[in-house]
Design a protein around this motif. Structure first.
Motif, PDB file in Angstrom:
ATOM      1  N   LEU A 284      -5.056  -0.693  -6.871  1.00 26.04           N
ATOM      2  CA  LEU A 284      -5.397  -2.011  -6.323  1.00 26.04           C
ATOM      3  C   LEU A 284      -4.713  -3.139  -7.088  1.00 26.04           C
ATOM      4  O   LEU A 284      -4.175  -4.073  -6.478  1.00 26.04           O
ATOM      5  N   TYR A 285      -4.731  -3.066  -8.402  1.00 23.93           N
ATOM      6  CA  TYR A 285      -4.034  -4.088  -9.188  1.00 23.93           C
ATOM      7  C   TYR A 285      -2.527  -4.040  -8.915  1.00 23.93           C
ATOM      8  O   TYR A 285      -1.845  -5.077  -8.942  1.00 23.93           O
ATOM      9  N   GLY A 286      -2.003  -2.834  -8.652  1.00 23.66           N
ATOM     10  CA  GLY A 286      -0.581  -2.708  -8.353  1.00 23.66           C
ATOM     11  C   GLY A 286      -0.193  -3.397  -7.059  1.00 23.66           C
ATOM     12  O   GLY A 286       0.879  -4.016  -6.959  1.00 23.66           O
ATOM     13  N   ILE A 287      -1.049  -3.307  -6.040  1.00 24.54           N
ATOM     14  CA  ILE A 287      -0.798  -4.019  -4.783  1.00 24.54           C
ATOM     15  C   ILE A 287      -0.726  -5.520  -5.038  1.00 24.54           C
ATOM     16  O   ILE A 287       0.187  -6.210  -4.574  1.00 24.54           O
ATOM     17  N   GLU A 288      -1.709  -6.024  -5.782  1.00 20.62           N
ATOM     18  CA  GLU A 288      -1.719  -7.461  -6.077  1.00 20.62           C
ATOM     19  C   GLU A 288      -0.461  -7.873  -6.836  1.00 20.62           C
ATOM     20  O   GLU A 288       0.181  -8.877  -6.510  1.00 20.62           O
ATOM     21  N   GLU A 289      -0.065  -7.096  -7.850  1.00 22.86           N
ATOM     22  CA  GLU A 289       1.098  -7.448  -8.665  1.00 22.86           C
ATOM     23  C   GLU A 289       2.380  -7.461  -7.839  1.00 22.86           C
ATOM     24  O   GLU A 289       3.218  -8.362  -7.975  1.00 22.86           O
ATOM     25  N   LEU A 290       2.563  -6.461  -6.984  1.00 22.06           N
ATOM     26  CA  LEU A 290       3.757  -6.413  -6.138  1.00 22.06           C
ATOM     27  C   LEU A 290       3.882  -7.682  -5.294  1.00 22.06           C
ATOM     28  O   LEU A 290       4.953  -8.283  -5.193  1.00 22.06           O
ATOM     29  N   ILE A 291       2.791  -8.074  -4.670  1.00 22.87           N
ATOM     30  CA  ILE A 291       2.829  -9.218  -3.753  1.00 22.87           C
ATOM     31  C   ILE A 291       2.973 -10.532  -4.521  1.00 22.87           C
ATOM     32  O   ILE A 291       3.760 -11.406  -4.124  1.00 22.87           O
ATOM     33  N   LEU A 292       2.245 -10.686  -5.611  1.00 27.81           N
ATOM     34  CA  LEU A 292       2.344 -11.934  -6.378  1.00 27.81           C
ATOM     35  C   LEU A 292       3.740 -12.092  -6.987  1.00 27.81           C
ATOM     36  O   LEU A 292       4.286 -13.205  -7.018  1.00 27.81           O
TER      37      LEU A 292
ATOM     38  N   THR B 228       0.828  -1.199   0.000  1.00 28.96           N
ATOM     39  CA  THR B 228       0.000   0.000   0.000  1.00 28.96           C
ATOM     40  C   THR B 228       0.867   1.256   0.000  1.00 28.96           C
ATOM     41  O   THR B 228       0.600   2.223  -0.734  1.00 28.96           O
ATOM     42  N   ALA B 229       1.916   1.260   0.819  1.00 30.07           N
ATOM     43  CA  ALA B 229       2.822   2.414   0.856  1.00 30.07           C
ATOM     44  C   ALA B 229       3.522   2.601  -0.484  1.00 30.07           C
ATOM     45  O   ALA B 229       3.675   3.740  -0.967  1.00 30.07           O
ATOM     46  N   THR B 230       3.946   1.509  -1.093  1.00 28.48           N
ATOM     47  CA  THR B 230       4.636   1.599  -2.387  1.00 28.48           C
ATOM     48  C   THR B 230       3.726   2.185  -3.457  1.00 28.48           C
ATOM     49  O   THR B 230       4.131   3.077  -4.219  1.00 28.48           O
TER      50      THR B 230
END
Length: 452
Positions: free
Chosen positions: A430-438, A270-272
């Motif tokens: 939101l998609y960026g959060i998912e992409e970072l973690i995956l 989220t911070a990123t």
């Protein structure tokens, strides 16, 4: 057609007393009294669920007074003194109402329960004259098929509601208050918490926490996102929900690899994304902390949660490094999230009047996965993005992001000011959060499928 019955439930022989309100009670009461009437229900804490195969109505009615014996906040009123100070009054006896609906035309109990739940949540509480609890049930053939539990936020927060649900379930199944109390650490009641807060030790904790928050406020950027150029204020704030079946396992993998909490993984992402969309290298987030790690508050059913100021000076490193630094910084944030919020607000107001630049506090993160379940979905195991509702504008808010957990997926619910973060930017966030973690999960376990 539905038959409606109002049952008056008697409560007696409870604990009693009066004293100053707690920091949490005062903060919520003050916030609610400043709202226009239409916005007051958004500060209600509520939950509802169907019951299958059902619960005998007498069992529930027997359990409810026992629940009040466990938790004083449920039979507490809040009254301002003539000098403006807020006091809590714990009543030893009284009555409260359970609203029972009996569908008579074959209406689905879940549908009837949803309508009843909406009715109950839209009614404001008068905390000076009413107890802060409201119960509604849909019953058929002597069984409760759906239950709605609605509380004033002055009495409970998300973690407190989770504890309350567990206790009501146990009491309805025949356990006694004494049995429940013997199984866990005794929680401070609100009067006891207020006594601690007024003690020398409590005042020292408050002063130290506010000092740390003010220090971070002076270090963070005064503005994250560019000011809105819109000619008119938005009339509604959109709400976006990204539901990902792959995220739960991926978050666990990243947390295990870097030896951090799963909340730190979500907070780091989220911070990123905050810094990335704001065009900066740092992020400041107002993080909701439940504070149940504090002594005597683990099982508290009251308003204990507080705001912690999280500042990450550099989000440009490799994401695994960001995750580790986020975890270290979050520990300090959590440690200093229990303080007198109104006293801090007065200090901030004074510094602002003096022209002291303070950090942007308009971005809010709240990990509610252990407190409130996400709505079940009918997806195919992939990722979906929906826009289920719009909310009244919230002054001073850029966005609020909630993480919610269901058995099938992790959901990220985001409400944002569309003049700062329009819908395409919210989707990118939101998609960026998912992409970072995956992506990080794939590096952590190349041979594992995060969604497996």
């Amino acid at each position: 057609m539905t038959t409606r019955q109002l049952l008056e439930i008697a409560f007696s022989s409870g604990r009693s007393g009066s004293g100053p309100a707690t920091w949490g009670q005062r903060a919520i009461w003050d916030a609610v009294r400043r709202l226009p009437p239409a916005d007051v229900p958004r500060y209600t804490i509520a939950t509802a669920t169907p019951l299958d195969p059902g619960l005998p109505l007498p069992d529930l009615l027997h359990a409810l007074p026992q629940l009040l014996h466990l938790h004083d906040s449920l039979h507490t009123r809040l009254l301002p003194d003539p000098d403006g100070q807020l006091r809590q009054v714990v009543d030893p006896e009284g009555t409260f109402t359970v609203e029972v609906h009996y569908p008579t035309d074959g209406t689905d109990p879940a549908e009837a329960g949803a309508r009843l739940h909406q009715e109950l949540t839209e009614r404001p509480f008068d905390t000076a004259t009413q107890w802060p609890i409201r119960v509604g049930v849909v019953a058929a053939d002597g069984l409760v098929r759906h239950i709605s539990l609605v509380l004033s936020h002055t009495a409970v927060d998300g973690a407190g509601m989770s504890r309350l649900i567990a206790d009501l379930t146990a009491l309805s199944l025949g356990h006694s208050p004494a049995e429940l109390a013997a199984l866990r650490e005794i929680a401070q009641q609100p009067l006891e918490e207020a006594e601690f807060q007024a003690s020398e030790r409590g005042r020292r904790r408050d002063a130290a926490a506010r000092k740390q928050v003010l220090r971070k406020l002076r270090l963070g950027p005064p503005r994250l996102f560019p000011p809105s150029t819109a000619a008119e204020r938005p009339t509604r704030f959109p709400n976006a929900v990204l539901r990902s079946a792959a995220l739960p396992r991926a978050v666990e993998l990243v947390a295990a690899t870097h030896r951090v909490s799963t909340s730190s993984v979500l907070l780091a992402a989220t911070a990123t994304m905050t810094a990335r969309l704001a065009g900066t290298t740092e992020a400041v987030l107002d993080v909701v902390v439940n504070n149940r790690f504090l002594s005597g508050l683990t099982n508290a059913v009251s308003v204990v949660a507080g705001d912690g100021l999280f500042h990450l000076p550099d989000t440009t490193s490799e994401f695994g490094e960001v995750v580790r630094r986020t975890h270290a910084a979050a520990i300090g944030t959590y440690r200093h999230a229990y303080f007198d919020k109104l006293a801090l607000a007065a200090e901030i107001e004074q510094l602002t009047a003096e022209g002291v630049p303070l950090a942007d506090r308009s971005c809010v993160f709240n990990d509610t996965r252990e407190l409130l379940p996400a709505a079940p979905g009918l997806g195919d195991g992939g990722t979906t993005l929906s826009w289920p509702v719009e909310f009244e504008p919230r002054p001073g808010l850029t966005y609020a992001l909630d993480a919610l957990q269901s058995p099938e997926a992790l959901s990220l619910a985001m409400t944002a000011d569309p003049t700062v973060l329009p819908r395409p930017s919210m989707a990118e966030f939101l998609y960026g959060i998912e992409e970072l973690i995956l992506t990080e999960a794939a590096k952590a376990a190349p041979s594992a499928e995060p969604g497996a």
